[in-house]
Design a protein around this motif. Structure first.
Motif, PDB file in Angstrom:
ATOM      1  N   GLU A   1       0.842  -1.190   0.000  1.00 33.87           N
ATOM      2  CA  GLU A   1       0.000   0.000   0.000  1.00 33.87           C
ATOM      3  C   GLU A   1       0.884   1.250   0.000  1.00 33.87           C
ATOM      4  N   VAL A   2       0.305   2.341  -0.450  1.00 38.29           N
ATOM      5  CA  VAL A   2       1.011   3.624  -0.469  1.00 38.29           C
ATOM      6  C   VAL A   2       1.383   4.030   0.954  1.00 38.29           C
ATOM      7  N   TYR A   3       2.602   4.544   1.096  1.00 41.50           N
ATOM      8  CA  TYR A   3       3.070   5.074   2.380  1.00 41.50           C
ATOM      9  C   TYR A   3       3.998   6.243   2.072  1.00 41.50           C
ATOM     10  N   THR A   4       3.469   7.442   2.159  1.00 43.20           N
ATOM     11  CA  THR A   4       4.183   8.634   1.736  1.00 43.20           C
ATOM     12  C   THR A   4       5.077   9.179   2.846  1.00 43.20           C
ATOM     13  N   VAL A   5       5.930  10.117   2.487  1.00 41.59           N
ATOM     14  CA  VAL A   5       6.741  10.809   3.481  1.00 41.59           C
ATOM     15  C   VAL A   5       5.839  11.443   4.535  1.00 41.59           C
ATOM     16  N   GLU A   6       4.746  12.028   4.087  1.00 40.97           N
ATOM     17  CA  GLU A   6       3.823  12.660   5.030  1.00 40.97           C
ATOM     18  C   GLU A   6       3.176  11.634   5.962  1.00 40.97           C
ATOM     19  N   ASP A   7       2.839  10.453   5.428  1.00 41.31           N
ATOM     20  CA  ASP A   7       2.299   9.383   6.266  1.00 41.31           C
ATOM     21  C   ASP A   7       3.307   8.988   7.347  1.00 41.31           C
ATOM     22  N   TYR A   8       4.556   8.846   6.946  1.00 41.75           N
ATOM     23  CA  TYR A   8       5.623   8.466   7.878  1.00 41.75           C
ATOM     24  C   TYR A   8       5.799   9.516   8.967  1.00 41.75           C
ATOM     25  N   GLN A   9       5.891  10.761   8.573  1.00 40.90           N
ATOM     26  CA  GLN A   9       6.091  11.828   9.543  1.00 40.90           C
ATOM     27  C   GLN A   9       4.922  11.934  10.519  1.00 40.90           C
ATOM     28  N   THR A  10       3.707  11.763  10.014  1.00 44.25           N
ATOM     29  CA  THR A  10       2.522  11.827  10.864  1.00 44.25           C
ATOM     30  C   THR A  10       2.484  10.675  11.852  1.00 44.25           C
ATOM     31  N   GLU A  11       2.823   9.473  11.378  1.00 42.47           N
ATOM     32  CA  GLU A  11       2.791   8.307  12.260  1.00 42.47           C
ATOM     33  C   GLU A  11       3.775   8.442  13.411  1.00 42.47           C
ATOM     34  N   LEU A  12       4.973   8.927  13.126  1.00 46.10           N
ATOM     35  CA  LEU A  12       5.935   9.130  14.209  1.00 46.10           C
ATOM     36  C   LEU A  12       5.466  10.230  15.161  1.00 46.10           C
ATOM     37  N   ALA A  13       5.019  11.347  14.599  1.00 47.90           N
ATOM     38  CA  ALA A  13       4.594  12.470  15.439  1.00 47.90           C
ATOM     39  C   ALA A  13       3.454  12.066  16.373  1.00 47.90           C
ATOM     40  N   ASN A  14       2.539  11.234  15.885  1.00 41.27           N
ATOM     41  CA  ASN A  14       1.400  10.803  16.710  1.00 41.27           C
ATOM     42  C   ASN A  14       1.838   9.944  17.894  1.00 41.27           C
ATOM     43  N   GLN A  15       3.052   9.378  17.812  1.00 38.83           N
ATOM     44  CA  GLN A  15       3.570   8.566  18.911  1.00 38.83           C
ATOM     45  C   GLN A  15       4.643   9.303  19.724  1.00 38.83           C
ATOM     46  N   GLY A  16       4.834  10.579  19.424  1.00 38.18           N
ATOM     47  CA  GLY A  16       5.807  11.357  20.170  1.00 38.18           C
ATOM     48  C   GLY A  16       7.246  11.045  19.823  1.00 38.18           C
ATOM     49  N   ILE A  17       7.474  10.601  18.599  1.00 35.97           N
ATOM     50  CA  ILE A  17       8.812  10.214  18.148  1.00 35.97           C
ATOM     51  C   ILE A  17       9.320  11.260  17.164  1.00 35.97           C
ATOM     52  N   GLU A  18      10.555  11.704  17.363  1.00 35.96           N
ATOM     53  CA  GLU A  18      11.180  12.656  16.462  1.00 35.96           C
ATOM     54  C   GLU A  18      12.360  11.977  15.763  1.00 35.96           C
ATOM     55  N   ALA A  19      12.263  11.839  14.448  1.00 30.48           N
ATOM     56  CA  ALA A  19      13.366  11.251  13.676  1.00 30.48           C
ATOM     57  C   ALA A  19      14.372  12.345  13.352  1.00 30.48           C
ATOM     58  N   ARG A  20      15.571  12.240  13.940  1.00 35.55           N
ATOM     59  CA  ARG A  20      16.646  13.187  13.675  1.00 35.55           C
ATOM     60  C   ARG A  20      17.417  12.827  12.397  1.00 35.55           C
ATOM     61  N   GLY A  21      16.878  11.921  11.646  1.00 33.31           N
ATOM     62  CA  GLY A  21      17.478  11.425  10.414  1.00 33.31           C
ATOM     63  C   GLY A  21      17.052   9.988  10.236  1.00 33.31           C
ATOM     64  N   GLY A  22      17.463   9.404   9.125  1.00 30.62           N
ATOM     65  CA  GLY A  22      17.075   8.021   8.897  1.00 30.62           C
ATOM     66  C   GLY A  22      17.608   7.514   7.574  1.00 30.62           C
ATOM     67  N   ALA A  23      17.340   6.236   7.325  1.00 26.95           N
ATOM     68  CA  ALA A  23      17.756   5.580   6.092  1.00 26.95           C
ATOM     69  C   ALA A  23      16.522   5.047   5.376  1.00 26.95           C
ATOM     70  N   VAL A  24      16.245   5.600   4.193  1.00 28.11           N
ATOM     71  CA  VAL A  24      15.153   5.125   3.345  1.00 28.11           C
ATOM     72  C   VAL A  24      15.686   3.940   2.548  1.00 28.11           C
ATOM     73  N   VAL A  25      15.112   2.770   2.794  1.00 29.23           N
ATOM     74  CA  VAL A  25      15.641   1.518   2.258  1.00 29.23           C
ATOM     75  C   VAL A  25      14.768   1.032   1.105  1.00 29.23           C
ATOM     76  N   ALA A  26      15.401   0.659   0.015  1.00 28.71           N
ATOM     77  CA  ALA A  26      14.675   0.132  -1.137  1.00 28.71           C
ATOM     78  C   ALA A  26      14.084  -1.231  -0.812  1.00 28.71           C
ATOM     79  N   GLY A  27      12.798  -1.398  -1.112  1.00 32.50           N
ATOM     80  CA  GLY A  27      12.148  -2.691  -0.934  1.00 32.50           C
ATOM     81  C   GLY A  27      12.242  -3.530  -2.192  1.00 32.50           C
ATOM     82  N   SER A  28      12.022  -4.840  -2.041  1.00 31.55           N
ATOM     83  CA  SER A  28      12.062  -5.723  -3.202  1.00 31.55           C
ATOM     84  C   SER A  28      11.059  -5.287  -4.262  1.00 31.55           C
TER      85      SER A  28
END
Length: 254
Positions: free
Chosen positions: A26-53
């Protein structure tokens, strides 16, 4: 809570997707990712976007994601072995910092090809090589190659729960291990309470945490209880190394 998210996937609409083993994500956008973390009180100070199969060798989605996420996020991509030096350098300039071999989903490259290509990209741009595999079925030949590579990592604690000794040996030899995918690995949370301190004792700089969002094909989705487990097991200083500092050192320096 601040983390460096060493393993996440972005699945934007209107970019190529390959059905893999009958699975289409299913679609999972940058905005979806940022919202999901923010809703759990998590701040990503960076990260690695990994290619899926399911993303094959497409680079366009990755360029778009890195542009949106900013300079503290890097890309881990999949490439055909005939990729030119010029293209590898171009990808390095937009923030790609590694190649990935998804052996768990049936990548067909030979061990010799993996070794040669990993050496080429390291010599050219100092990229890491990341492996998604099951340590329970790791061949001695591939293990020797992984140990020879200058910068290598293993996804999701190596998946199989019969491989604790292999994990320890890899860590002790300088291979980085991703503390990711709690919902997909064979280890139970009770086993992790024992396992993680043993791994930390082998190499306190070699464990890096990641959310594995959006947890594609995983029976259980990531949530903040995965972070809480690490905070319960380790001291504040140790937990900060695993959740933030180790991955910053791994990905943001060459």
């Amino acid at each position: 809570m601040k983390i460096f998210d060493s393993h996440l996937h972005i699945i934007e609409p209107n970019y190529p997707i390959i059905t893999n083993n009958g699975f289409t994500p299913e679609v999972y956008t940058v905005e979806d990712y940022q919202t999901e973390l923010a809703n759990q009180g998590i701040e990503a100070r960076g990260g690695a976007v990994v290619a899926g199969s399911f993303q094959g060798f497409d680079q366009t989605y990755l360029e778009n994601a890195l542009t949106k996420l900013g300079p503290d996020f890097v890309g881990i991509t999949q490439l055909p072995i005939e990729t030119s030096d010029e293209e590898i350098v171009r990808l390095d300039q937009i923030g790609v910092r590694g190649i990935r071999f998804n052996l768990y989903r049936g990548v067909s490259e030979s061990i010799q090809t993996i070794e040669a290509f990993s050496a080429r990209v390291y010599d050219l741009v100092k990229w890491k090589t990341e492996f998604y595999l099951d340590l329970d079925t790791l061949s001695e030949e591939l293990k020797k190659v992984i140990l020879k590579l200058p910068k290598a990592s293993i996804d999701h604690l190596g998946m199989g729960s019969s491989s604790k000794d292999k994990l320890k040996r890899l860590l002790a030899s300088g291979v980085t291990v991703k503390v990711t995918g709690f919902g997909r690995i064979d280890y139970t949370r009770e086993q992790l309470i024992t396992l993680l301190p043993e791994l930390y004792a082998e190499n306190p700089d070699g464990l890096i945490f990641g959310s594995d969002l959006p947890s594609t094909r995983s029976p259980e989705r990531f949530n903040i209880k995965d972070i809480a487990l690490i905070q319960t097991i380790f001291s504040e200083v140790q937990a900060e190394k695993i959740l933030l500092k180790n991955a910053q050192n791994w990905y943001l320096t060459k």
